[in-house]
Scaffold this motif. Sequence first.
Motif, PDB file in Angstrom:
ATOM      1  N   ILE A 112       0.826  -1.206   0.000  1.00 59.53           N
ATOM      2  CA  ILE A 112       0.000   0.000   0.000  1.00 59.53           C
ATOM      3  C   ILE A 112       0.861   1.257   0.000  1.00 59.53           C
ATOM      4  O   ILE A 112       0.470   2.297  -0.549  1.00 59.53           O
ATOM      5  N   ALA A 113       2.056   1.175   0.570  1.00 60.38           N
ATOM      6  CA  ALA A 113       2.963   2.330   0.541  1.00 60.38           C
ATOM      7  C   ALA A 113       3.324   2.676  -0.895  1.00 60.38           C
ATOM      8  O   ALA A 113       3.299   3.857  -1.297  1.00 60.38           O
ATOM      9  N   ASN A 114       3.660   1.675  -1.688  1.00 58.24           N
ATOM     10  CA  ASN A 114       4.017   1.920  -3.089  1.00 58.24           C
ATOM     11  C   ASN A 114       2.826   2.438  -3.890  1.00 58.24           C
ATOM     12  O   ASN A 114       2.976   3.313  -4.755  1.00 58.24           O
ATOM     13  N   GLU A 115       1.641   1.901  -3.609  1.00 59.68           N
ATOM     14  CA  GLU A 115       0.443   2.361  -4.315  1.00 59.68           C
ATOM     15  C   GLU A 115       0.156   3.826  -3.992  1.00 59.68           C
ATOM     16  O   GLU A 115      -0.145   4.629  -4.885  1.00 59.68           O
ATOM     17  N   TRP A 116       0.256   4.174  -2.722  1.00 60.63           N
ATOM     18  CA  TRP A 116       0.018   5.563  -2.325  1.00 60.63           C
ATOM     19  C   TRP A 116       1.093   6.492  -2.892  1.00 60.63           C
ATOM     20  O   TRP A 116       0.799   7.615  -3.310  1.00 60.63           O
ATOM     21  N   ALA A 117       2.315   6.023  -2.876  1.00 58.84           N
ATOM     22  CA  ALA A 117       3.413   6.859  -3.383  1.00 58.84           C
ATOM     23  C   ALA A 117       3.174   7.231  -4.841  1.00 58.84           C
ATOM     24  O   ALA A 117       3.413   8.375  -5.262  1.00 58.84           O
ATOM     25  N   GLU A 118       2.684   6.259  -5.613  1.00 57.73           N
ATOM     26  CA  GLU A 118       2.412   6.521  -7.024  1.00 57.73           C
ATOM     27  C   GLU A 118       1.178   7.407  -7.190  1.00 57.73           C
ATOM     28  O   GLU A 118       1.171   8.353  -7.989  1.00 57.73           O
ATOM     29  N   GLU A 119       0.126   7.113  -6.411  1.00 58.18           N
ATOM     30  CA  GLU A 119      -1.127   7.851  -6.547  1.00 58.18           C
ATOM     31  C   GLU A 119      -0.994   9.307  -6.109  1.00 58.18           C
ATOM     32  O   GLU A 119      -1.579  10.212  -6.723  1.00 58.18           O
ATOM     33  N   GLU A 138      12.533   8.925  -2.276  1.00 56.62           N
ATOM     34  CA  GLU A 138      12.915   7.640  -2.855  1.00 56.62           C
ATOM     35  C   GLU A 138      12.397   6.451  -2.047  1.00 56.62           C
ATOM     36  O   GLU A 138      12.254   5.353  -2.585  1.00 56.62           O
ATOM     37  N   ASP A 139      12.128   6.659  -0.759  1.00 58.16           N
ATOM     38  CA  ASP A 139      11.710   5.542   0.095  1.00 58.16           C
ATOM     39  C   ASP A 139      10.204   5.297  -0.022  1.00 58.16           C
ATOM     40  O   ASP A 139       9.458   5.391   0.951  1.00 58.16           O
ATOM     41  N   SER A 140       9.758   4.978  -1.224  1.00 58.67           N
ATOM     42  CA  SER A 140       8.325   4.823  -1.488  1.00 58.67           C
ATOM     43  C   SER A 140       7.731   3.563  -0.867  1.00 58.67           C
ATOM     44  O   SER A 140       6.515   3.374  -0.896  1.00 58.67           O
ATOM     45  N   ASP A 141       8.563   2.686  -0.313  1.00 53.00           N
ATOM     46  CA  ASP A 141       8.039   1.489   0.348  1.00 53.00           C
ATOM     47  C   ASP A 141       7.982   1.653   1.862  1.00 53.00           C
ATOM     48  O   ASP A 141       7.649   0.716   2.588  1.00 53.00           O
ATOM     49  N   ASP A 142       8.303   2.856   2.349  1.00 48.00           N
ATOM     50  CA  ASP A 142       8.249   3.144   3.786  1.00 48.00           C
ATOM     51  C   ASP A 142       6.847   3.645   4.120  1.00 48.00           C
ATOM     52  O   ASP A 142       6.509   4.813   3.894  1.00 48.00           O
ATOM     53  N   LEU A 143       6.011   2.756   4.646  1.00 45.74           N
ATOM     54  CA  LEU A 143       4.611   3.084   4.885  1.00 45.74           C
ATOM     55  C   LEU A 143       4.453   4.264   5.837  1.00 45.74           C
ATOM     56  O   LEU A 143       3.583   5.119   5.641  1.00 45.74           O
ATOM     57  N   THR A 144       5.276   4.327   6.855  1.00 44.76           N
ATOM     58  CA  THR A 144       5.149   5.396   7.850  1.00 44.76           C
ATOM     59  C   THR A 144       5.340   6.775   7.220  1.00 44.76           C
ATOM     60  O   THR A 144       4.541   7.701   7.442  1.00 44.76           O
ATOM     61  N   ARG A 145       6.367   6.913   6.409  1.00 45.47           N
ATOM     62  CA  ARG A 145       6.655   8.215   5.808  1.00 45.47           C
ATOM     63  C   ARG A 145       5.669   8.539   4.688  1.00 45.47           C
ATOM     64  O   ARG A 145       5.245   9.686   4.537  1.00 45.47           O
ATOM     65  N   VAL A 146       5.290   7.514   3.926  1.00 44.63           N
ATOM     66  CA  VAL A 146       4.312   7.749   2.857  1.00 44.63           C
ATOM     67  C   VAL A 146       2.954   8.106   3.464  1.00 44.63           C
ATOM     68  O   VAL A 146       2.256   9.004   2.979  1.00 44.63           O
ATOM     69  N   ALA A 147       2.568   7.409   4.546  1.00 48.39           N
ATOM     70  CA  ALA A 147       1.297   7.703   5.208  1.00 48.39           C
ATOM     71  C   ALA A 147       1.292   9.126   5.759  1.00 48.39           C
ATOM     72  O   ALA A 147       0.257   9.821   5.726  1.00 48.39           O
ATOM     73  N   GLN A 148       2.429   9.574   6.273  1.00 39.30           N
ATOM     74  CA  GLN A 148       2.538  10.956   6.759  1.00 39.30           C
ATOM     75  C   GLN A 148       2.284  11.939   5.616  1.00 39.30           C
ATOM     76  O   GLN A 148       1.542  12.916   5.761  1.00 39.30           O
TER      77      GLN A 148
END
Length: 512
Positions: A41-48, A54-64
């Motif tokens: 879901i981190a990668n999906e959100w990063a793209e959307e 660069e850390d698009s698989d880091d859920l915590t930072r992407v969620a922030q």
Amino acid sequence: MPKMLGEKDWDLLLRRIKNGKCTPFLGSGTCSENISVSSQIANEWAEEYDYPMEDSDDLTRVAQFVAVTEEDEMFPRDEICNEITKLSEEVTPTYFETPDEIHGVLADLPLPVYITTTYDDLMVRALKSRNKEPIQEICRWNEYLVQRKPTSSDFDPTPEKPLVFHLHGYYKKPESLVLTEDDYLDFLVAISMEQNLLPPRIQEAFTGTSLLLLGYKITDWDFRVLSRILAGYLGRSIGRKHISVQLVPGNVPDTQRENVQKYLDRYFENLRIQVYWHDCHEFAAELKTRWEAFNRATIKKEADTANIDRLKKEYKRPGQAKEEADKVSILFLAADPTDASRLRLGEEFREIKEKLKLARLRDNFMLELPQLSVRPSDISQALLDARPQIVHFSGHGTPTGALCFEDLAGKTHPIEPDALAALFEQFSGQVNCVILNACYAEIQAKAIAKHIKYVIGMNQAIGDEAAIAFAIGFYQALGGGRNIEDAYRFGCVQIQLHGIPGHLTPVLIYQG
């Protein structure tokens, strides 16, 4: 090379588990790939949401980033909870039967507390699949959660009714999730300022048990925050050793893993946390195998101890010397009058001696020197001198039930049942079992059984081979920790195994 668990580590871990002094900590790496949502879901959100880092698989930072972008701090929490709900519906009870599924393996252990930083309920469902009754509780770290009284505040967990504590929230309560960077910082501040956020039983787990951290990476936010919490609690713990089974970092070259290991060793040195690299599935499979073997050995050892204690209690002799207090004394009496057919009494004694010598509990038995060519006066003297708990007679018997001892000339001197029974009556507080390995001894056995708890006699004539076979089976079982009744049955079976007629000849008479 990165460290793996050694035999001493496994032995310590298994003993702590057996005593209920181990608390598993479950990280996101304990979930199989098909039900893990973090990186996906981190990668999906990063793209959307055009995440710029660069850390698009880091859920915590992407969620922030998503929470700020959407101007709604609950949005990423709700989305995560929806995803977990969908994936949870795909998990059936058979999921936990796989030998390398960590939740199922942990659910089989006799532990009262499980702590998880994942948002799912897999640990709870695994415990229920083992017919346990887990209680769930969450950490009430924010103002939305403090209004309700914690279930665990007045709950004393047991292995049958364990506590599963969701340290970073539970997906059915989205407001409880510790998800974004801000959440982790707020959580850490709340924990440091309000110690009572953790129920007493969880604080006890931190300070009084060995922690088993599973499925974490050194780069994970949950692990980094958890390590700070542990630093506060383990610093005042009673000094138990802890184990962290770290996932092998995928972005760390093999050449650098040793440096990472050194870093973790130094970081956790003061907290007594030993760090090892292991895949969670491999660890689960090995833990299952080792625990089952350890548990079987422990059960066997406990049974042996119980049998030893029973033997000591059952055969305790009054006034015995301290060095003999833990041994069961066996007195072997034999008579082979010159005017009767010759018997292989020496062979019978050698077999008994050999079987006890090879027995697992051999140190708990003392086979007295054999009394051969026994005369009537020798019997009482031997009983007084040896003070045995088990008396074994081997020789001849008559159809009237008399046992054949020897006179001064070495010829037959029969002793009738009533006379021998009267003698054993004088030793009823000492002798626990009498074996009459002689023809027609059942009549004699019934008379003696009025005063002695267990007596074995023969209901008809018995040949040398059958008599020796019975003795072999009887003392093999006794030396293996079995009771008198079991040993009697083993003796009868041994006659059958030798292919000799007469396995129904021995008769056990006991005071119920």
